[in-house]
Design a protein around this motif. Structure first.
Motif, short mmCIF file in Angstrom:
data_model
loop_
_atom_site.label_atom_id
_atom_site.label_comp_id
_atom_site.label_asym_id
_atom_site.label_seq_id
_atom_site.Cartn_x
_atom_site.Cartn_y
_atom_site.Cartn_z
N ASP A 197 -4.76 47.88 38.85
CA ASP A 197 -5.03 46.61 38.18
C ASP A 197 -4.28 46.65 36.85
N LEU A 198 -3.37 45.68 36.65
CA LEU A 198 -2.59 45.64 35.41
C LEU A 198 -3.14 44.64 34.40
N GLY A 199 -4.21 43.94 34.78
CA GLY A 199 -4.78 42.93 33.90
C GLY A 199 -4.17 41.56 34.15
N ASP A 200 -4.79 40.52 33.63
CA ASP A 200 -4.31 39.14 33.75
C ASP A 200 -4.07 38.72 35.20
N GLY A 201 -4.82 39.30 36.15
CA GLY A 201 -4.69 38.92 37.55
C GLY A 201 -3.60 39.65 38.32
N PHE A 202 -2.88 40.55 37.66
CA PHE A 202 -1.80 41.29 38.31
C PHE A 202 -2.31 42.59 38.92
N GLU A 203 -1.86 42.88 40.14
CA GLU A 203 -2.11 44.16 40.80
C GLU A 203 -0.79 44.66 41.36
N ILE A 204 -0.58 45.96 41.28
CA ILE A 204 0.64 46.57 41.80
C ILE A 204 0.27 47.66 42.79
N THR A 205 1.01 47.73 43.88
CA THR A 205 0.79 48.77 44.89
C THR A 205 2.09 49.52 45.11
N TYR A 206 1.99 50.84 45.07
CA TYR A 206 3.11 51.73 45.35
C TYR A 206 2.81 52.40 46.69
N GLY A 207 3.78 52.41 47.61
CA GLY A 207 3.58 53.04 48.90
C GLY A 207 4.67 54.04 49.22
N GLN A 208 4.50 54.76 50.33
CA GLN A 208 5.39 55.84 50.76
C GLN A 208 5.28 57.01 49.79
N LEU A 209 4.05 57.44 49.51
CA LEU A 209 3.79 58.47 48.51
C LEU A 209 3.22 59.75 49.10
N PHE A 210 3.39 60.84 48.37
CA PHE A 210 2.64 62.07 48.60
C PHE A 210 2.44 62.74 47.25
N ASP A 211 1.69 63.82 47.24
CA ASP A 211 1.36 64.54 46.01
C ASP A 211 0.81 63.58 44.94
N ILE A 212 -0.15 62.76 45.37
CA ILE A 212 -0.78 61.80 44.46
C ILE A 212 -1.72 62.56 43.52
N THR A 213 -1.54 62.38 42.22
CA THR A 213 -2.31 63.13 41.24
C THR A 213 -3.31 62.27 40.47
N THR A 214 -3.56 61.07 40.95
CA THR A 214 -4.49 60.17 40.27
C THR A 214 -5.63 59.81 41.21
#
Length: 166
Positions: free
Chosen positions: A101-118
Motif C-alpha cells: 500500500d503506497l497511500g492515496d489509493g495506490f497499491e503496487i505488486t511485484y511478481g516473479q520473486l524469490f528470497d523475499i525478506t519482508t
C-alpha cells in the motif's frame, strides 16, 4: 507526453468499439506518487488494458494489467516507493509476489520473486531491497527472465510507466 496521448487514443478506440474497459488514465504531471525503477532493465511487455496482446506461451490473447521489465534471475528488487506490505504470496500467473500500500489509493505488486525478506505489516522505504528476481512462471516465460510490476489506483489498474522516474 506522447505515451499519454497514445493511451488516450487507445481508450477512445476501445470505447468506440464498445469494449469493456476498466483502467484509469492519470496525468503524470498530477501524479500523487513517483516511482523509482525497482530493477534496471528494459520494458519488454507494456501495460495493456485497452487491448489484448498475444502470449505465445499460452497461445492466447489477454489483457496485461502490469508491465514486464527484463531482469536476470537473482537481480535484487528494491521498493519503487515507500509503503506498507499488505500481502506476500504466490499465484500461478506471476509466481511469488509482494503487494504494498503506497497511500492515496495506490497499491503496487511485484511478481516473479524469490528470497523475499519482508512480511505483511512491514514498512519499506523507497530503494530498500526486499527480494530477488526469480525464474519466470509459464505465463511470462516467453519474455525471458523478468520482473512483473503492477500498479492500481483505487483498485483499478494504471500504467506504472506514467509514474516511473526517467
Amino acid at each position: 507526453m506522447l505515451k499519454l496521448f497514445l493511451d488516450l487514443v487507445r481508450l477512445l478506440f476501445a470505447l468506440t468499439m464498445d469494449c469493456d474497459v476498466k483502467f484509469v488514465i492519470v496525468f503524470s504531471e498530477n501524479a500523487i506518487i513517483t516511482l523509482q525503477w525497482p530493477v534496471e532493465g528494459e520494458v519488454i511487455l507494456e501495460f495493456a488494458m485497452d487491448h489484448s496482446i498475444y502470449f505465445p506461451t499460452l497461445a492466447q490473447y489477454q489483457y496485461n494489467p502490469a508491465m514486464i521489465i527484463s531482469a536476470a534471475e537473482g537481480t535484487e528488487v528494491v521498493s519503487a516507493a515507500a509503503g506498507t506490505v499488505t500481502d506476500v504470496g504466490k499465484t500461478n500467473e506471476y509466481g511469488h509476489y509482494v503487494t504494498m500500500d503506497l497511500g492515496d489509493g495506490f497499491e503496487i505488486t511485484y511478481g516473479q520473486l524469490f528470497d523475499i525478506t519482508t512480511e505483511v505489516g512491514e514498512t519499506l522505504e523507497a530503494g530498500e531491497r526486499f527480494a530477488m528476481v526469480a525464474y519466470p512462471t509459464i505465463n511470462y516465460a516467453e519474455e525471458g527472465e523478468n520482473l512483473y510490476l503492477a500498479l492500481t489506483k483505487d483498485g483499478a489498474p494504471v500504467n506504472p510507466e506514467l509514474y516511473l522516474e526517467n
